[in-house]
Each structure stands twice: as C-alpha cells, then as structure tokens.
Design a protein around this motif. Structure first.
Motif, short mmCIF file in Angstrom:
data_model
loop_
_atom_site.label_atom_id
_atom_site.label_comp_id
_atom_site.label_asym_id
_atom_site.label_seq_id
_atom_site.Cartn_x
_atom_site.Cartn_y
_atom_site.Cartn_z
N GLY A 184 -7.41 1.57 -47.45
CA GLY A 184 -8.81 1.41 -47.09
C GLY A 184 -9.00 1.04 -45.63
N SER A 185 -8.09 0.25 -45.10
CA SER A 185 -8.22 -0.15 -43.69
C SER A 185 -8.12 1.06 -42.77
CB SER A 185 -7.17 -1.21 -43.33
OG SER A 185 -5.88 -0.64 -43.20
N TYR A 186 -7.33 2.05 -43.16
CA TYR A 186 -7.22 3.27 -42.34
C TYR A 186 -8.39 4.21 -42.57
CZ TYR A 186 -2.69 1.66 -40.83
OH TYR A 186 -1.69 0.91 -40.27
N VAL A 187 -8.90 4.25 -43.79
CA VAL A 187 -10.10 5.06 -44.03
C VAL A 187 -11.25 4.53 -43.17
CG1 VAL A 187 -11.81 5.82 -45.71
CG2 VAL A 187 -9.39 5.74 -46.36
N ARG A 188 -11.40 3.22 -43.12
CA ARG A 188 -12.46 2.64 -42.29
C ARG A 188 -12.22 2.97 -40.81
NH1 ARG A 188 -11.76 -1.32 -46.19
NH2 ARG A 188 -10.37 -2.58 -44.92
N GLU A 189 -10.96 2.96 -40.42
CA GLU A 189 -10.61 3.32 -39.03
C GLU A 189 -11.03 4.76 -38.74
OE1 GLU A 189 -9.53 1.15 -36.98
OE2 GLU A 189 -8.88 2.36 -35.28
N ALA A 190 -10.87 5.64 -39.73
CA ALA A 190 -11.21 7.07 -39.53
C ALA A 190 -12.67 7.23 -39.14
CB ALA A 190 -10.89 7.86 -40.80
N ALA A 191 -13.52 6.33 -39.58
CA ALA A 191 -14.95 6.44 -39.27
C ALA A 191 -15.20 6.49 -37.77
CB ALA A 191 -15.72 5.27 -39.90
N ARG A 192 -14.35 5.82 -37.01
CA ARG A 192 -14.55 5.78 -35.55
C ARG A 192 -14.33 7.12 -34.89
NH1 ARG A 192 -11.94 3.11 -32.03
NH2 ARG A 192 -9.90 3.09 -33.03
N LYS A 200 -15.36 10.03 -36.30
CA LYS A 200 -16.35 10.97 -36.81
C LYS A 200 -17.67 10.67 -36.07
CE LYS A 200 -13.32 11.80 -40.25
NZ LYS A 200 -13.52 11.44 -41.66
N ALA A 201 -18.34 11.74 -35.65
CA ALA A 201 -19.53 11.57 -34.82
C ALA A 201 -20.68 10.88 -35.55
CB ALA A 201 -20.00 12.92 -34.29
N ASN A 202 -20.77 11.15 -36.86
CA ASN A 202 -21.88 10.59 -37.65
C ASN A 202 -21.53 10.68 -39.14
OD1 ASN A 202 -22.60 13.33 -38.55
ND2 ASN A 202 -23.18 13.60 -36.41
N PRO A 203 -22.33 10.06 -40.01
CA PRO A 203 -21.99 10.05 -41.46
C PRO A 203 -21.82 11.46 -42.05
CG PRO A 203 -23.67 8.42 -41.01
CD PRO A 203 -23.50 9.19 -39.74
N ALA A 204 -22.58 12.41 -41.54
CA ALA A 204 -22.47 13.78 -42.09
C ALA A 204 -21.11 14.40 -41.79
CB ALA A 204 -23.59 14.65 -41.51
N ALA A 205 -20.42 13.86 -40.80
CA ALA A 205 -19.10 14.40 -40.42
C ALA A 205 -17.96 13.68 -41.15
CB ALA A 205 -18.91 14.28 -38.91
N VAL A 206 -18.28 12.71 -41.97
CA VAL A 206 -17.22 11.90 -42.60
C VAL A 206 -16.44 12.69 -43.64
CG1 VAL A 206 -16.84 9.97 -44.19
CG2 VAL A 206 -18.15 9.62 -42.08
N GLU A 207 -17.13 13.29 -44.59
CA GLU A 207 -16.42 13.96 -45.68
C GLU A 207 -15.73 15.22 -45.15
OE1 GLU A 207 -18.80 15.42 -48.95
OE2 GLU A 207 -17.09 15.30 -50.31
N ILE A 267 -10.66 8.50 -53.38
CA ILE A 267 -11.16 9.13 -52.16
C ILE A 267 -12.68 9.20 -52.17
CG2 ILE A 267 -11.23 11.32 -50.87
CD1 ILE A 267 -8.23 11.68 -51.66
N ALA A 268 -13.27 9.48 -53.34
CA ALA A 268 -14.74 9.51 -53.43
C ALA A 268 -15.32 8.15 -53.04
CB ALA A 268 -15.17 9.91 -54.84
N ALA A 269 -14.72 7.09 -53.55
CA ALA A 269 -15.22 5.75 -53.24
C ALA A 269 -14.99 5.40 -51.77
CB ALA A 269 -14.55 4.71 -54.14
N TYR A 270 -13.81 5.74 -51.28
CA TYR A 270 -13.50 5.48 -49.87
C TYR A 270 -14.44 6.24 -48.95
CZ TYR A 270 -8.79 3.44 -50.64
OH TYR A 270 -7.74 2.67 -50.98
N THR A 271 -14.72 7.49 -49.31
CA THR A 271 -15.57 8.31 -48.45
C THR A 271 -16.98 7.73 -48.37
OG1 THR A 271 -14.23 10.26 -48.94
CG2 THR A 271 -16.45 10.66 -48.08
N GLU A 272 -17.48 7.21 -49.48
CA GLU A 272 -18.80 6.56 -49.46
C GLU A 272 -18.79 5.35 -48.55
OE1 GLU A 272 -21.72 7.84 -50.56
OE2 GLU A 272 -20.30 9.49 -50.79
N GLU A 273 -17.71 4.56 -48.64
CA GLU A 273 -17.61 3.38 -47.77
C GLU A 273 -17.55 3.80 -46.31
OE1 GLU A 273 -14.11 0.96 -48.35
OE2 GLU A 273 -14.83 -0.58 -46.96
N GLU A 274 -16.76 4.85 -46.04
CA GLU A 274 -16.63 5.32 -44.66
C GLU A 274 -17.98 5.82 -44.12
OE1 GLU A 274 -13.54 8.27 -44.12
OE2 GLU A 274 -14.20 8.67 -42.07
N LYS A 275 -18.76 6.47 -44.98
CA LYS A 275 -20.09 6.94 -44.55
C LYS A 275 -20.97 5.76 -44.14
CE LYS A 275 -20.44 11.23 -47.23
NZ LYS A 275 -20.99 11.82 -48.46
#
Ligand SMILES: C=C(O[C@@H]1C=C(C(=O)O)C=C[C@H]1O)C(=O)O
Length: 126
Positions: free
Chosen positions: A58-66, A68-75, A109-117
C-alpha cells in the motif's frame, strides 16, 4: 466435584491439543504438524506477515499517485492485467491456486486503486 458442570469449559482436551485423526504431517517438508494448535500457530504467523506485506504494498501504491496527473489517470487496466497474468504464473510455480490468487489480488488492487484516487484528488492541486 463434577469436573465439568453445565456452563463451564469441558474437561476434554481443547481441539488445539488433539492429535490428528488420520494421515501424516504434510506441511514444512513433512515436519509439521502434530496438533491443530501447531497448525493454527503457523497460520497466525503467516497471516501476520501477509498483513505487513499488504501494508508495505500500500505504501508504494500511494507513492504511485504522485506520478499520475489526476485521479482519472490513476487506474491502469493494462498494468492490472499484466500483474494478474504474472501472479497466476507464480501461483502455478508455487502450487498455489491461481483462481484464489487472482480473486485476492483483484480485490486488493480495486481497494488500493480507490485509495490512490483519493490521494491523487487530495494531492494533485494545480
Ligand atoms: C499502483 C498503481 O496504480 C493502480 C494500482 C495498481 C496496483 O495496486 O498494483 C495497479 C495499477 C493501477 O490501477 C500503478 O499504476 O502502478
């Protein structure tokens, strides 16, 4: 007096101390297990490791958010399918059930992706 009055714990051995009804140990290269308690101690040890690994992932999934340009680009569905294909192969190698591994990871991954968004929405300010 009565060793096992109504409403108290039974005097029979707890399930965790009972010997196997049949067969020989198959876990840990045939060295485990002699009791259900030993089985459950090992399951608890492994579950502790799995939770720690879920947290670390999860710590790396959160890192991935940085990145991505915006939430729409996360998934990233292409990346998700690559992960699933690789993990199904690893499951076969390790003699784990591929369908269980896939279902587990799709849920993770579904749960992580929501958190990342959510992190992306909070962090990606103009
Ligand atoms: C972590 C990422 O973001 C999302 C989460 C993923 C995951 O949990 O592995 C995979 C792809 C994306 O949907 C990524 O793009 O790598």
């Amino acid at each position: 007096g009565d060793p096992s009055p109504a409403g108290s714990a039974p005097t029979t051995a707890p399930l965790t101390d009972t010997k196997a009804f049949w067969g020989t140990p198959q876990a840990a290269g045939g060295t485990c297990c002699q009791t259900l308690g030993e089985v459950r101690g090992n399951i608890d040890r492994i579950d502790r490791q799995i939770v720690a690994l879920i947290a670390e992932r999860g710590s790396y999934v959160r890192e991935a958010a940085r990145f991505k340009a915006n939430p729409a680009a996360v998934e990233d569905k292409t990346r998700v399918e690559q992960i699933i294909t690789r993990l199904r192969g690893l499951a076969v190698e390790d003699k784990a059930p591929p369908d269980v591994v896939e279902a587990t990871y799709r849920a993770l991954i579904a749960a992580y992706t929501e958190e990342e968004k959510k992190i992306s929405a909070a962090g990606a300010k103009p």
